[in-house]
Design an enzyme around this catalytic site. Structure first.
Site, PDB file in Angstrom:
ATOM      1  N   THR A 129       2.751   3.321  10.921  1.00  0.00           N
ATOM      2  CA  THR A 129       3.121   1.514  10.439  1.00  0.00           C
ATOM      3  C   THR A 129       2.118   2.578   9.304  1.00  0.00           C
ATOM      4  OG1 THR A 129       1.337   0.906  10.786  1.00  0.00           O
ATOM      5  CG2 THR A 129       2.570   0.774  12.654  1.00  0.00           C
ATOM      6  N   CYS A 130       2.642   1.451   7.950  1.00  0.00           N
ATOM      7  CA  CYS A 130       1.898   1.845   6.137  1.00  0.00           C
ATOM      8  C   CYS A 130       0.395   1.605   6.630  1.00  0.00           C
ATOM      9  CB  CYS A 130       2.888   0.721   5.942  1.00  0.00           C
ATOM     10  SG  CYS A 130       2.665  -1.029   6.418  1.00  0.00           S
ATOM     11  N   ASN A 131       0.007   1.212   7.579  1.00  0.00           N
ATOM     12  CA  ASN A 131      -1.133   1.086   8.070  1.00  0.00           C
ATOM     13  C   ASN A 131      -1.965   1.890   8.329  1.00  0.00           C
ATOM     14  OD1 ASN A 131      -1.893  -1.235   6.080  1.00  0.00           O
ATOM     15  ND2 ASN A 131      -1.389  -2.440   7.698  1.00  0.00           N
ATOM     16  N   GLU A 167      -1.106 -11.179  11.076  1.00  0.00           N
ATOM     17  CA  GLU A 167       0.406 -10.636  10.535  1.00  0.00           C
ATOM     18  C   GLU A 167       1.098 -10.308  11.499  1.00  0.00           C
ATOM     19  OE1 GLU A 167       1.475  -7.214  10.814  1.00  0.00           O
ATOM     20  OE2 GLU A 167       0.096  -6.406  10.900  1.00  0.00           O
ATOM     21  N   GLY A 204      14.074 -19.966 -14.377  1.00  0.00           N
ATOM     22  CA  GLY A 204      13.761 -18.067 -14.447  1.00  0.00           C
ATOM     23  C   GLY A 204      13.598 -17.988 -13.769  1.00  0.00           C
ATOM     24  N   MET A 228       8.147 -13.724  -8.806  1.00  0.00           N
ATOM     25  CA  MET A 228       7.883 -14.158  -7.796  1.00  0.00           C
ATOM     26  C   MET A 228       8.678 -15.900  -7.127  1.00  0.00           C
ATOM     27  SD  MET A 228       5.040 -14.666  -5.257  1.00  0.00           S
ATOM     28  CE  MET A 228       4.001 -13.941  -5.374  1.00  0.00           C
TER      29      MET A 228
END
Lengths: 279, 435
Positions: B55-57, B120, B195, B199
């Protein structure tokens, strides 16, 4: 025996109230399940106490139940039980916990307040005996109870609004219904409150007409009941209109309920003279 | 399950965000074909069961082997070979765990206790994918199958029995949760994005994903607004930035992220909006810096205004609440790891148990056949079937107690050790047939 069972039901109700409030605070499913169980369990000694006191159950006894002061409290608590159980089965089932967190302590207080009147011989003095009197009392009580549910909802609404305005964590707000859901519940409750209270009052007027050939005897208690009805109708109109905003209507609802409950206690417990009073 | 399957020990070789920077972790990360080749090569070097997790971690290799130390060395060699990172460079970052420690680690990883963001949700799906890949390539066996299923169960338990994953940490998700606290049904609500900040776009994406009924985008560049509409909500209405206050009268959720020195919504304009739209609640999310909405707007009734700092402080609060649940979750992981180890140690008795069952079954069948031919030949097929069932029941019940005891002794913690092995053996056999 009757007293013992009634005290047992109060103890169980107090435990259910504590468990329900704590389950909301701690977001605990375990406490929620136990609050529900304790609530239903408390209904057993509660019903047992009523059966022991009033068995065998005839029409005359039915009038007695609603016309004695403890019987009046008992009917009030009985319908609170019934309505709370109904909420558990209705479309509001998912919101039973937050409503229960207000309603369960309220039933406990109603039952606890009635304890000193268990041996009291005070009963409603209307100067006539008519079996329709029971229906008049029951309809009026159910109307007031629906108004109580709108009060409970308004309190929740004010609490949630305050938390959202203060921008605190989602921990508690996540356990509550949304502001709009609470608003819909309050409107639902007040609509039923107006319906039942109006029906109760119409029946009362009919009884007075049958027995005294007048619509209004100008007694303090009658005036208080009509005033309660006016308050509840005002709340309904404000909710339907929608211009005042949820927060303000909730605040008005809470204040007017406090006024109605004060009048209710005054007219049923403290006041003991005049037509329709408990003497 | 053969005897050879039962004496495999669980081991783990890996690196994670706790021990290595991303530059090193990405060297160990292998794509689909290379990870398949990696597992194939590991199998050829005596690693009987293997699951490669990337995984990314983290990059972790879970394995089960009869000789765990040799298997760990082989896996490490292969990782070095596939990643082209010399052992000297990665040595300190790589960890090896065996047996119970490796089991508890996987259970922690699946429960996201070892994640960068505790609680998570993604890790469980990633683990499932890696495991499915290994199963598809037939690289798993009884030990790793049981272990991974246990890990998935533990993760589910941790998520449902604790509040570890309850409160969101992402700003966009918090905004959605807040909207849900205000509105009963998002599908009947209209959102306005003012806008095209990154985010703001993300929050709108979340709102659209969670069923917001209608979307309006107000932006200086209409081309940019059209791009957002294409990506997030094809039916979105696009209006010029100057029309934002007018559009706001019809909407229930407003997200502002426009670069502007002046407030886009002042207290007066908000009052006017509320007057026009009735006293329905209005949810405002101002994530622009400098802010687009006058903070005085928050004082107005039925308006709920959150700026980026408010959302961030809720995220911090939620993180604190998640960390408070870690201890409880760790206890669950520990208990489940212990349970797995008991099952694993009990595997030693499996060949003996199978042998006993086979032997008893053989005797039963032989005797039944003998009786069927001679003394029970007068029975109908139906009656004889009853006799078969009866003998089967007797055999199962007779063996139940000894097999249960055998499993208990096999885990080594409840077995008897003594100076007189014969006496001990007699005692164990007697216990096995004792109720």
């Amino acid at each position: 025996m009757c007293e013992l069972l009634f005290i047992l039901s109060i103890v169980l109700l107090a435990a259910a109230s504590a468990a329900c409030v704590y389950s909301l605070h701690a977001d605990s499913g375990w406490f929620h399940a136990h609050a529900r169980r304790l609530f239903y369990l408390s209904a057993v000694p509660f019903l047992g106490a009523g059966l022991i006191r009033y068995y065998p159950f005839g029409l005359r006894d039915f009038i007695n139940i609603v016309s004695t002061i403890w019987g009046h409290f008992y009917v009030l608590a009985f319908f609170l039980y019934l309505l709370l159980a109904y909420l558990d089965l209705s479309r509001w089932k998912a919101h039973w916990r937050p409503i229960g967190a207000v309603a369960l302590p309220f039933i406990t207080v109603v039952c606890a307040l009635s304890l000193p009147f268990m041996g009291s011989a005070r009963s409603i003095q209307v100067g006539f005996a008519n079996h329709l009197l029971s229906f008049h009392v029951i309809l009026a009580v159910v109307g007031e109870l629906f108004f109580f549910f709108s009060f409970a909802g308004s309190l929740l609404g004010l609490y949630l609004e305050r938390r959202l305005k203060r921008k605190t964590s989602l921990r508690l707000t996540g356990n509550l219904p949304s502001l709009e859901t609470i608003d819909h519940f309050n409107t639902w409750s007040v609509t039923r409150a107006v319906f039942f209270l109006t029906a109760g009052l119409v029946m009362g007027i009919a009884l007075v007409w049958i027995n005294y050939r007048t619509l209004f005897l100008f007694s303090l208690k009658e005036t208080m009941m009509y005033l309660s009805w006016v308050f509840i109708v005002i709340i309904l109109l404000l909710r339907r209109d929608g211009r005042l905003g949820m927060g303000r209507v909730n605040a008005v609802n809470v204040l007017l309920f406090a006024a109605v409950i004060a009048m209710y206690v005054a007219s049923n417990v403290i006041m003991n003279t005049g037509f329709h009073s408990f003497r | 399950m053969s005897g050879a399957d039962t004496n495999r020990e669980v081991l783990l070789v890996g690196i994670s965000h706790k021990t290595a920077p991303v530059e090193l972790r990405e060297c160990f990360s292998l794509d689909g074909d290379r990870s398949r080749l990696f597992m194939e090569r590991a199998a050829s070097r005596g690693v009987e069961e293997i699951v490669y997790v990337a995984t990314c971690n983290r990059v972790e290799v879970y394995a089960a082997a009869k000789n765990p130390r040799a298997a760990a060395a082989a896996i490490l060699d292969l990782l070095e070979e596939f990643s082209c990172v010399p052992a000297a460079e990665s040595g300190g970052a790589v960890y090896k765990k065996y047996s119970r420690e490796a089991v508890a680690h996987l259970l922690s990883v699946a429960s996201s206790l070892d994640s960068m963001v505790v609680g998570e949700n993604e890790i469980l799906g990633q683990l499932r994918e890696c495991y499915k890949g290994a199963v598809r390539d037939k690289r798993t066996g009884p030990v790793l199958n049981k272990l991974f299923h246990q890990a998935f169960r533990t993760a589910k338990r941790v998520r449902t029995e604790t509040n570890i994953a309850r409160n969101p940490l992402s700003i966009a998700f918090i905004a959605v949760e807040l909207a849900r606290s205000i509105f009963e049904d998002l599908s009947k609500r209209k959102a306005l994005l003012v806008g095209a900040g990154e985010m703001g776009e993300l929050i709108l994406r979340y709102l659209a994903k969670h069923g917001t009924g209608d979307v309006v985008i107000a932006n200086r560049s209409l081309a940019n607004a059209e791009r957002i509409a294409r990506e997030i909500y094809a039916e979105a209405h696009i209006v010029p930035l100057e029309d934002a206050p007018a559009a706001a009268r019809e909407t229930d959720i407003i997200v502002t992220s426009v670069s502007s020195r002046d407030f886009v919504f002042t207290a007066d304009s908000a009052r006017e909006i509320m007057r026009r739209r009735g006293a329905r609640p209005l949810f405002l999310i101002d994530i622009a810096v400098p802010r687009n909405i006058d903070p005085a707007v928050a004082e107005l009734s039925d308006i709920f205004l959150y700026n980026i700092d408010d959302l961030k402080s809720i995220a911090d609060e939620n993180l604190k609440s998640r960390l408070g649940e870690v201890e409880l979750a760790a206890r669950m992981v520990e208990a489940d790891a212990r349970e797995f180890m008991e099952w694993h140690e009990g595997l030693a008795a499996v060949p003996a148990i199978s042998r006993i069952q086979e032997k008893f079954e053989e005797i039963r069948r032989r005797e039944l056949d003998r009786y069927r031919k001679k003394r029970l030949k007068h029975l109908s097929d139906e009656d004889f079937h009853l006799v078969e069932e009866l003998t089967n029941q007797i055999m199962t019940k007779t063996l139940h107690n000894p097999i249960t005891h055998l499993k208990k002794y096999a885990d080594g913690t409840r077995g008897h050790r003594g100076e007189h092995p014969l006496e001990e053996a007699v005692r164990i056999i007697m216990e096995m047939f004792d109720k």
